[in-house]
Design a protein around this motif. Structure first.
Motif, PDB file in Angstrom:
ATOM      1  N   GLY A  27       0.814  -1.212   0.000  1.00  0.00           N
ATOM      2  CA  GLY A  27       0.000   0.000   0.000  1.00  0.00           C
ATOM      3  C   GLY A  27       0.843   1.256   0.000  1.00  0.00           C
ATOM      4  O   GLY A  27       0.568   2.219  -0.732  1.00  0.00           O
ATOM      5  N   GLU A  62     -10.208  -4.075  -3.427  1.00  0.00           N
ATOM      6  CA  GLU A  62     -10.644  -2.845  -2.760  1.00  0.00           C
ATOM      7  C   GLU A  62      -9.493  -2.193  -1.988  1.00  0.00           C
ATOM      8  O   GLU A  62      -9.439  -0.973  -1.854  1.00  0.00           O
ATOM      9  CB  GLU A  62     -11.832  -3.101  -1.822  1.00  0.00           C
ATOM     10  CG  GLU A  62     -11.633  -4.188  -0.785  1.00  0.00           C
ATOM     11  CD  GLU A  62     -12.121  -5.554  -1.254  1.00  0.00           C
ATOM     12  OE1 GLU A  62     -12.508  -6.353  -0.378  1.00  0.00           O
ATOM     13  OE2 GLU A  62     -12.133  -5.799  -2.477  1.00  0.00           O
ATOM     14  N   ASN A  63      -8.557  -2.994  -1.481  1.00  0.00           N
ATOM     15  CA  ASN A  63      -7.381  -2.440  -0.804  1.00  0.00           C
ATOM     16  C   ASN A  63      -6.485  -1.681  -1.783  1.00  0.00           C
ATOM     17  O   ASN A  63      -5.950  -0.623  -1.469  1.00  0.00           O
ATOM     18  CB  ASN A  63      -6.562  -3.555  -0.141  1.00  0.00           C
ATOM     19  CG  ASN A  63      -7.249  -4.159   1.065  1.00  0.00           C
ATOM     20  OD1 ASN A  63      -8.468  -4.338   1.060  1.00  0.00           O
ATOM     21  ND2 ASN A  63      -6.492  -4.500   2.098  1.00  0.00           N
ATOM     22  N   GLU A  65      -7.483  -0.317  -4.659  1.00  0.00           N
ATOM     23  CA  GLU A  65      -8.195   0.895  -5.075  1.00  0.00           C
ATOM     24  C   GLU A  65      -8.165   1.955  -3.975  1.00  0.00           C
ATOM     25  O   GLU A  65      -8.057   3.150  -4.252  1.00  0.00           O
ATOM     26  CB  GLU A  65      -9.638   0.537  -5.434  1.00  0.00           C
ATOM     27  CG  GLU A  65      -9.737  -0.331  -6.693  1.00  0.00           C
ATOM     28  CD  GLU A  65     -11.159  -0.820  -6.955  1.00  0.00           C
ATOM     29  OE1 GLU A  65     -12.004  -0.722  -6.027  1.00  0.00           O
ATOM     30  OE2 GLU A  65     -11.414  -1.307  -8.078  1.00  0.00           O
ATOM     31  N   ARG A  66      -8.238   1.508  -2.720  1.00  0.00           N
ATOM     32  CA  ARG A  66      -8.199   2.436  -1.589  1.00  0.00           C
ATOM     33  C   ARG A  66      -6.849   3.143  -1.512  1.00  0.00           C
ATOM     34  O   ARG A  66      -6.778   4.347  -1.241  1.00  0.00           O
ATOM     35  CB  ARG A  66      -8.484   1.685  -0.290  1.00  0.00           C
ATOM     36  CG  ARG A  66      -8.732   2.603   0.916  1.00  0.00           C
ATOM     37  CD  ARG A  66      -8.956   1.806   2.201  1.00  0.00           C
ATOM     38  NE  ARG A  66     -10.007   0.828   2.020  1.00  0.00           N
ATOM     39  CZ  ARG A  66      -9.865  -0.480   2.229  1.00  0.00           C
ATOM     40  NH1 ARG A  66      -8.689  -0.958   2.601  1.00  0.00           N
ATOM     41  NH2 ARG A  66     -10.869  -1.300   2.062  1.00  0.00           N
ATOM     42  N   LYS A  69      -6.653   5.744  -4.301  1.00  0.00           N
ATOM     43  CA  LYS A  69      -7.496   6.899  -3.962  1.00  0.00           C
ATOM     44  C   LYS A  69      -6.855   7.731  -2.852  1.00  0.00           C
ATOM     45  O   LYS A  69      -6.870   8.967  -2.889  1.00  0.00           O
ATOM     46  CB  LYS A  69      -8.879   6.407  -3.523  1.00  0.00           C
ATOM     47  CG  LYS A  69      -9.880   7.534  -3.266  1.00  0.00           C
ATOM     48  CD  LYS A  69     -11.252   6.980  -2.926  1.00  0.00           C
ATOM     49  CE  LYS A  69     -12.239   8.117  -2.670  1.00  0.00           C
ATOM     50  NZ  LYS A  69     -13.593   7.594  -2.333  1.00  0.00           N
ATOM     51  N   LYS A  70      -6.265   7.038  -1.876  1.00  0.00           N
ATOM     52  CA  LYS A  70      -5.619   7.721  -0.757  1.00  0.00           C
ATOM     53  C   LYS A  70      -4.464   8.588  -1.243  1.00  0.00           C
ATOM     54  O   LYS A  70      -4.243   9.695  -0.754  1.00  0.00           O
ATOM     55  CB  LYS A  70      -5.121   6.670   0.245  1.00  0.00           C
ATOM     56  CG  LYS A  70      -4.634   7.227   1.572  1.00  0.00           C
ATOM     57  CD  LYS A  70      -4.260   6.084   2.514  1.00  0.00           C
ATOM     58  CE  LYS A  70      -3.773   6.626   3.853  1.00  0.00           C
ATOM     59  NZ  LYS A  70      -3.383   5.522   4.775  1.00  0.00           N
ATOM     60  N   SER A  73      -5.353  12.045  -2.542  1.00  0.00           N
ATOM     61  CA  SER A  73      -5.875  13.002  -1.576  1.00  0.00           C
ATOM     62  C   SER A  73      -4.803  14.031  -1.235  1.00  0.00           C
ATOM     63  O   SER A  73      -3.649  13.688  -1.015  1.00  0.00           O
ATOM     64  CB  SER A  73      -6.332  12.282  -0.305  1.00  0.00           C
ATOM     65  OG  SER A  73      -6.586  13.210   0.730  1.00  0.00           O
ATOM     66  N   GLN A  76      -2.844  13.454   2.025  1.00  0.00           N
ATOM     67  CA  GLN A  76      -1.942  12.311   2.183  1.00  0.00           C
ATOM     68  C   GLN A  76      -0.480  12.765   2.121  1.00  0.00           C
ATOM     69  O   GLN A  76      -0.041  13.354   1.141  1.00  0.00           O
ATOM     70  CB  GLN A  76      -2.201  11.268   1.095  1.00  0.00           C
ATOM     71  CG  GLN A  76      -1.219  10.101   1.092  1.00  0.00           C
ATOM     72  CD  GLN A  76      -1.239   9.305   2.376  1.00  0.00           C
ATOM     73  OE1 GLN A  76      -2.299   9.004   2.902  1.00  0.00           O
ATOM     74  NE2 GLN A  76      -0.073   8.955   2.881  1.00  0.00           N
TER      75      GLN A  76
END
Length: 244
Positions: A27, A62-63, A65-66, A69-70, A73, A76
């Motif tokens: 991540g 989903e992890n 994609e998260r 997206k993060k 931001s 971030q």
């Protein structure tokens, strides 16, 4: 098969057996890749290969994609990739790669682990010269692929070693700075990349006794458990002898 293969075979990283730690590491890498090259994997080659790494690690979609997206931001913060160098007991060189949003916290933690378990944190350059920094690609073998010709062609792209492992997967080792050209060559020639990462291969190793390993392993385990730590490398040559 050369030194890189033997070292990779011997290396034991418990971190990769812990999905939560693995997902955290990937991540952070995805966030850094998106900040550097944008959120579109079609135009961001580093992100493209990280998404593939995530799939290999069974990281949920989903992890992934998260994390993307993060990264987009504005709140971030960047994860700084920092390397710490030190010595474990019995003179074993240890190199610790981290990705952190708080370097002060990270260096304090890493120093405390070395001190607690009989080692010492060194200065920049104190042990890094004992390792070769390599990029490592794993690709699917396919029918009719001539490995000798492939290796000869890829030498011009910075590849230093190519072999098929016990699972029938082609492993390609190249110079650190050759990551981009190697990735481009593989993709343009229709060779499926399973995963891609960086490793530090020791130029010289030292064997230890079982008793010495038990002492050193306490430090290595503590480092690998830290959430800011992404990779731990060492110069023990016979670590595989003590694998569970």
């Amino acid at each position: 098969m050369g030194r890189a293969f033997e070292y990779r075979k011997a290396r034991k990283l418990k971190r990769w057996g812990n999905m939560a730690k693995t997902f955290t590491k990937i991540g952070k890498e995805i966030i850094n890749a998106v900040k550097a090259g944008g959120p579109d994997p079609h135009s961001n080659s580093k992100l493209r290969v990280l998404i593939q790494n995530a799939k290999v690690a069974n990281m949920p979609k989903e992890n992934i994609e998260r994390a993307i997206k993060k990264a987009t931001s504005k709140d971030q913060t960047d994860y700084k990739e920092l390397v710490y160098e030190g010595r474990a007991p019995y003179g074993i060189a240890v190199l610790v790669e981290t990705a952190t949003d708080n370097p002060t916290r990270t260096v304090a933690n890493v120093r405390s682990y070395f001190n607690k378990f009989g080692g010492s944190l060194g200065t920049s350059g104190s042990v890094e010269y004992l390792f070769e920094h390599k990029c490592v690609f794993k690709i699917n073998n396919k029918e009719g692929l001539d490995l000798e010709n492939l290796e000869l062609e890829m030498i011009d792209f910075g590849v230093s070693e190519l072999f098929v492992d016990d699972e029938g997967v082609i492993n390609i080792y190249g110079e650190y700075e050759s990551f981009g050209p190697i990735q481009k060559y593989l993709e343009e020639n229709g060779l499926e990349i399973i995963s891609a990462e960086f490793e530090r291969i020791p130029t010289d190793t030292k064997d230890v006794t079982a008793e010495q390993w038990a002492e050193i392993e306490k430090l290595l385990n503590k480092l690998e458990e830290d959430e800011d730590v992404t990779q731990v490398f060492h110069t023990i040559g016979n670590a595989d002898d003590f694998a569970e």
